[in-house]
Design an enzyme around this catalytic site. Structure first.
Site, PDB file in Angstrom:
ATOM      1  N   ASP A 294      10.902  -4.594  32.767  1.00  0.00           N
ATOM      2  CA  ASP A 294       9.575  -3.993  32.612  1.00  0.00           C
ATOM      3  C   ASP A 294       8.894  -3.906  33.981  1.00  0.00           C
ATOM      4  OD1 ASP A 294       7.474  -3.767  29.934  1.00  0.00           O
ATOM      5  OD2 ASP A 294       6.599  -3.797  31.942  1.00  0.00           O
ATOM      6  N   ILE A 295       8.215  -2.790  34.227  1.00  0.00           N
ATOM      7  CA  ILE A 295       7.555  -2.551  35.509  1.00  0.00           C
ATOM      8  C   ILE A 295       6.341  -3.466  35.695  1.00  0.00           C
ATOM      9  CG2 ILE A 295       5.895  -0.750  34.791  1.00  0.00           C
ATOM     10  CD1 ILE A 295       6.870   0.892  37.209  1.00  0.00           C
TER      11      ILE A 295
ATOM     12  N   VAL B 207       4.427   3.529  24.921  1.00  0.00           N
ATOM     13  CA  VAL B 207       5.580   4.413  25.149  1.00  0.00           C
ATOM     14  C   VAL B 207       6.234   4.649  23.791  1.00  0.00           C
ATOM     15  CG1 VAL B 207       7.795   4.731  26.301  1.00  0.00           C
ATOM     16  CG2 VAL B 207       5.953   3.524  27.487  1.00  0.00           C
TER      17      VAL B 207
ATOM     18  N   HIS C 137      11.118   0.151  21.551  1.00  0.00           N
ATOM     19  CA  HIS C 137      11.687  -0.791  22.524  1.00  0.00           C
ATOM     20  C   HIS C 137      11.361  -2.199  22.074  1.00  0.00           C
ATOM     21  CE1 HIS C 137       7.758   0.783  23.771  1.00  0.00           C
ATOM     22  NE2 HIS C 137       7.477  -0.452  24.145  1.00  0.00           N
TER      23      HIS C 137
ATOM     24  N   HIS D  87      10.636  -5.785  23.354  1.00  0.00           N
ATOM     25  CA  HIS D  87      10.293  -6.575  24.535  1.00  0.00           C
ATOM     26  C   HIS D  87      11.036  -7.910  24.423  1.00  0.00           C
ATOM     27  CE1 HIS D  87       6.566  -4.329  25.862  1.00  0.00           C
ATOM     28  NE2 HIS D  87       6.605  -3.926  24.605  1.00  0.00           N
TER      29      HIS D  87
HETATM   30  P1  5GP Z   1       4.430  -0.930  24.737  1.00  0.00           P
HETATM   31  O1  5GP Z   1       3.013  -1.132  25.207  1.00  0.00           O
HETATM   32  O2  5GP Z   1       4.668   0.510  24.340  1.00  0.00           O
HETATM   33  O3  5GP Z   1       4.897  -1.896  23.702  1.00  0.00           O
HETATM   34  O4  5GP Z   1       5.349  -1.235  26.001  1.00  0.00           O
HETATM   35  C1  5GP Z   1       5.578  -0.311  27.004  1.00  0.00           C
HETATM   36  C2  5GP Z   1       6.088  -1.082  28.189  1.00  0.00           C
HETATM   37  O5  5GP Z   1       6.680  -0.162  29.086  1.00  0.00           O
HETATM   38  C3  5GP Z   1       4.989  -1.823  28.956  1.00  0.00           C
HETATM   39  O6  5GP Z   1       5.273  -3.208  28.980  1.00  0.00           O
HETATM   40  C4  5GP Z   1       5.032  -1.185  30.337  1.00  0.00           C
HETATM   41  O7  5GP Z   1       4.800  -2.104  31.376  1.00  0.00           O
HETATM   42  C5  5GP Z   1       6.433  -0.585  30.394  1.00  0.00           C
HETATM   43  N1  5GP Z   1       6.549   0.577  31.250  1.00  0.00           N
HETATM   44  C6  5GP Z   1       5.727   1.658  31.277  1.00  0.00           C
HETATM   45  N2  5GP Z   1       6.142   2.545  32.199  1.00  0.00           N
HETATM   46  C7  5GP Z   1       7.271   2.004  32.746  1.00  0.00           C
HETATM   47  C8  5GP Z   1       8.168   2.464  33.777  1.00  0.00           C
HETATM   48  O8  5GP Z   1       8.015   3.533  34.368  1.00  0.00           O
HETATM   49  N3  5GP Z   1       9.218   1.643  34.083  1.00  0.00           N
HETATM   50  C9  5GP Z   1       9.408   0.441  33.460  1.00  0.00           C
HETATM   51  N4  5GP Z   1      10.464  -0.279  33.847  1.00  0.00           N
HETATM   52  N5  5GP Z   1       8.586  -0.009  32.491  1.00  0.00           N
HETATM   53  C10 5GP Z   1       7.537   0.770  32.151  1.00  0.00           C
END
Ligand code: 5GP
Ligand code: ZN
Length: 120
Positions: free
Chosen positions: A36-37, A102, A106, A108
């Site tokens: 994760d970024i 996103v 996914h 985590h």
């Molecule tokens: P959500 O909030 O949808 O459950 O998680 C999305 C995750 O994607 C977040 O933890 C965010 O930091 C990660 N993320 C968003 N953009 C990128 C990216 O460009 N690269 C990576 N490696 N992670 C990303």
């Protein structure tokens, strides 16, 4: 704000196809995982099915096999990273109230620290 849930412009599909490079920690025919970024723990990995599924609400019967594979990958990565025995957290957010940002499902995988319950 309108959030795009389609495959056409999906960041994680681009990671899966290799169109955009990312920090890959695990790959198989159906699954891949990358760091994760914006890590929320010493290890924070996102595990995705290669097939585009926008949210848990879009899951179908074939998608159920993908979900199982995400957990098999989580177990393997937790072992590789050295915290399988100590313990770890796996989370999947669905839509706005849970903070999904996103729209390609996914898992985590978070490890390397103590986690609280209930989560925030
Ligand atoms: P959500 O909030 O949808 O459950 O998680 C999305 C995750 O994607 C977040 O933890 C965010 O930091 C990660 N993320 C968003 N953009 C990128 C990216 O460009 N690269 C990576 N490696 N992670 C990303
Ligand atoms: Zn996608």
């Amino acid at each position: 704000m309108t959030l795009d849930k389609s495959e056409a412009d999906c960041l994680f599909c681009k990671f899966s196809s290799g169109e955009i490079a990312t920090d890959i920690v695990y790959q198989s025919e159906h699954v891949m995982a990358f760091r994760d970024i914006n890590p929320q723990a010493p290890t924070h990995v996102l595990i995705i099915p290669r097939r585009h599924i926008a949210t848990i609400n879009d899951l179908d019967e074939p998608g159920a096999a993908d979900i199982g594979r995400l957990f098999l990958a989580a177990k393997e990565i937790a072992t590789q990273e050295g915290f399988a025995g100590e313990g770890y957290r796996v989370t999947m957010n669905c839509n706005a109230a849970a903070g999904q940002t996103v729209f390609h499902i996914h898992l985590h995988l978070l490890g390397g620290r103590q986690f609280g319950w209930p989560p925030g």
